[in-house]
Design a protein around this motif. Structure first.
Motif, short mmCIF file in Angstrom:
data_model
loop_
_atom_site.label_atom_id
_atom_site.label_comp_id
_atom_site.label_asym_id
_atom_site.label_seq_id
_atom_site.Cartn_x
_atom_site.Cartn_y
_atom_site.Cartn_z
N SER A 273 0.82 -1.21 0.00
CA SER A 273 0.00 0.00 0.00
C SER A 273 0.85 1.26 0.00
CB SER A 273 -0.91 0.00 1.24
OG SER A 273 -0.13 -0.02 2.43
N TYR A 274 2.18 1.13 -0.22
CA TYR A 274 3.07 2.28 -0.22
C TYR A 274 2.70 3.30 -1.30
CZ TYR A 274 6.45 -0.10 2.84
OH TYR A 274 7.07 -0.72 3.89
N ASN A 275 2.88 4.58 -0.98
CA ASN A 275 2.92 5.63 -2.00
C ASN A 275 4.36 5.73 -2.49
OD1 ASN A 275 0.20 6.39 -1.73
ND2 ASN A 275 0.69 7.68 0.03
N ILE A 276 4.53 5.89 -3.78
CA ILE A 276 5.87 5.81 -4.37
C ILE A 276 6.20 7.08 -5.14
CG2 ILE A 276 7.35 4.52 -5.96
CD1 ILE A 276 5.29 2.15 -5.47
N THR A 277 7.35 7.65 -4.82
CA THR A 277 7.93 8.73 -5.61
C THR A 277 9.15 8.20 -6.34
OG1 THR A 277 7.22 10.47 -4.08
CG2 THR A 277 9.06 10.99 -5.54
N VAL A 278 9.22 8.43 -7.63
CA VAL A 278 10.39 8.03 -8.42
C VAL A 278 11.14 9.28 -8.86
CG1 VAL A 278 11.11 7.14 -10.69
CG2 VAL A 278 9.55 5.81 -9.26
N ILE A 279 12.46 9.28 -8.66
CA ILE A 279 13.32 10.29 -9.27
C ILE A 279 14.21 9.58 -10.27
CG2 ILE A 279 14.94 10.15 -7.31
CD1 ILE A 279 15.78 13.06 -8.02
N ASP A 280 14.22 10.09 -11.50
CA ASP A 280 14.99 9.47 -12.57
C ASP A 280 15.33 10.55 -13.59
OD1 ASP A 280 15.60 7.88 -15.09
OD2 ASP A 280 15.12 6.21 -13.74
N SER A 281 16.53 10.50 -14.13
CA SER A 281 16.94 11.51 -15.12
C SER A 281 16.53 11.15 -16.53
CB SER A 281 18.46 11.73 -15.06
OG SER A 281 19.14 10.52 -15.32
N LEU B 175 2.10 4.95 -15.42
CA LEU B 175 2.04 4.88 -13.97
C LEU B 175 1.43 6.13 -13.35
CD1 LEU B 175 5.51 3.22 -13.28
CD2 LEU B 175 3.30 2.27 -12.62
N MET B 176 1.52 7.25 -14.06
CA MET B 176 1.01 8.51 -13.53
C MET B 176 -0.50 8.47 -13.25
SD MET B 176 3.62 10.62 -13.24
CE MET B 176 3.10 12.33 -13.39
N SER B 177 -1.17 7.50 -13.84
CA SER B 177 -2.61 7.39 -13.60
C SER B 177 -2.92 6.84 -12.20
CB SER B 177 -3.26 6.47 -14.65
OG SER B 177 -2.73 5.15 -14.55
N SER B 178 -1.92 6.28 -11.54
CA SER B 178 -2.12 5.75 -10.18
C SER B 178 -2.01 6.87 -9.16
CB SER B 178 -1.07 4.68 -9.87
OG SER B 178 -1.12 4.34 -8.48
N PRO B 179 -2.97 6.99 -8.25
CA PRO B 179 -2.90 8.03 -7.22
C PRO B 179 -1.78 7.79 -6.20
CG PRO B 179 -4.74 6.54 -6.80
CD PRO B 179 -4.19 6.18 -8.15
N ARG B 180 -1.20 6.60 -6.24
CA ARG B 180 -0.12 6.25 -5.31
C ARG B 180 1.27 6.47 -5.91
NH1 ARG B 180 -1.04 0.39 -4.59
NH2 ARG B 180 0.93 0.54 -3.45
N PHE B 181 1.32 7.05 -7.10
CA PHE B 181 2.60 7.20 -7.79
C PHE B 181 2.82 8.65 -8.21
CE2 PHE B 181 5.09 7.47 -11.71
CZ PHE B 181 6.20 6.72 -11.40
N ARG B 182 4.04 9.13 -8.06
CA ARG B 182 4.41 10.41 -8.66
C ARG B 182 5.84 10.30 -9.20
NH1 ARG B 182 6.31 15.22 -4.51
NH2 ARG B 182 7.72 13.94 -3.25
N PHE B 183 6.10 11.13 -10.20
CA PHE B 183 7.41 11.10 -10.86
C PHE B 183 8.03 12.48 -10.85
CE2 PHE B 183 10.01 11.77 -14.68
CZ PHE B 183 11.00 10.82 -14.44
#
Length: 320
Positions: A27-35, A48-56
């Motif tokens: 059930s984690y919320n996930i932030t991804v940092i990537d270049s 993945l941006m459509s998931s409310p638990r994900f941000r980039f």
């Protein structure tokens, strides 16, 4: 309220698989940092941006301002995948590897030191151990590091930085060292996707030297399960080896893929061996199996067939 996880390099091969694994199994919320380098998957990130638990957040871990942009949440953990990882490229241009793998790891450690996360898992590689002879026992967590190419040297350097920040500052750090991964989303410059791509197009498949180099193959989903388990139960300051238990010569893997795809072995072309090419890698995963209860789920043959099918479909999509 769901806990927050920061994944560096989450648009790359293993990182992206791990993000999908967490979204499916936790059930984690996930932030991804990537270049978003050449080896990343921006289309998957858009999906993945459509998931409310994900941000980039597009950013470079070598730049403090980019990391700072992610530090608006209290993270349960940082899972640090971001790295340059192609050995041939490290031989031609080692500076990129020094900057990302060493300086980037240092930058993250500084933010952990400032209290932005409760812990960090540093994802490393069995290549830091160097090479094994045929009659030697597999690498354990006690094996001295002895890297033989610029890529593995930079990963070993980052491992030592992590160790020093644990010993000096008492930071909540864990290092994992995995064997060769394979599976969905791996860039076609890598060994198994290269074979599939060239066989699909009836092109010559380059095999370094005599092809008798041995690698221990780990299906990426098994690796993700191991990291998830370490996230929940791993002990700070420890190193965990994650191996597939599948030692195969490079030549045998090429032949097996050709057989799966119904292609002739005449496509094999032996080329001059790579500089500093390690002869054998093998990982002893006893520690994570006995202490945390992890074991491989996928048989090599089953996982390889699944991987071949996935890459063929992707290569065909891109050609349309």
């Amino acid at each position: 309220m769901s806990k927050e996880i920061l994944v560096t390099g989450g648009a790359g091969f293993i990182g992206l698989n791990f993000v999908y694994y967490l979204l499916k199994n936790t059930s984690y919320n996930i932030t991804v940092i990537d270049s978003l380098t050449y080896a990343s998957h921006p289309k998957e990130i858009l999906n993945l941006m459509s998931s409310p638990r994900f941000r980039f957040i597009k950013g470079d871990i070598k730049k403090h301002k980019d990391i700072q942009a992610t530090m608006d949440r209290n993270y349960e953990a940082i899972i640090h995948f971001a790295a340059e990882s192609h050995v041939d490229k490290s031989i031609k241009k080692p500076e990129d590897f020094i900057q990302t793998n060493i300086v980037g790891t240092y930058c993250l450690l500084e933010y952990l030191l400032k209290g932005y996360a409760k812990r960090m898992i540093h994802i490393s590689t069995d290549e830091v151990y160097g090479t094994l002879e045929l009659n030697q026992e597999p690498f354990t967590e006690k094996t001295p590091i002895s890297p033989n190419n610029p890529y593995s040297a930079t990963k070993a350097s980052s491992d030592l930085l992590v160790r020093s920040y644990y010993e000096t500052f008492g930071l909540p750090l864990i290092t994992t060292r995995c064997s060769n991964n394979f599976g969905p989303f791996q860039h076609k410059e890598k060994f198994i996707p290269t074979i599939i791509y060239k066989a699909l197009h009836n092109e010559k498949i380059p095999v370094y030297g005599d092809g008798m180099q041995i690698r221990d193959w780990l299906f990426v989903e098994d690796h993700c399960r191991a990291i998830s388990l370490i996230l929940e139960e791993g002990v700070f300051g420890e190193i965990y080896n994650i191996g597939g238990g599948n030692e195969k010569t490079n030549l045998s893997v090429v032949k097996q893929i050709l057989n799966i795809m119904g292609r002739e072995e005449s496509l094999i072309e032996y080329v001059e061996d790579r500089k500093g090419h390690d002869r054998r890698y093998a990982i002893d995963s006893t520690k994570i199996q006995e202490e945390l209860g992890w074991k491989q789920k996928f048989l090599f043959n089953q996982a390889l067939e699944k991987t071949v099918e996935w890459h063929i479909n992707k290569f065909k999509e891109r050609s349309l």
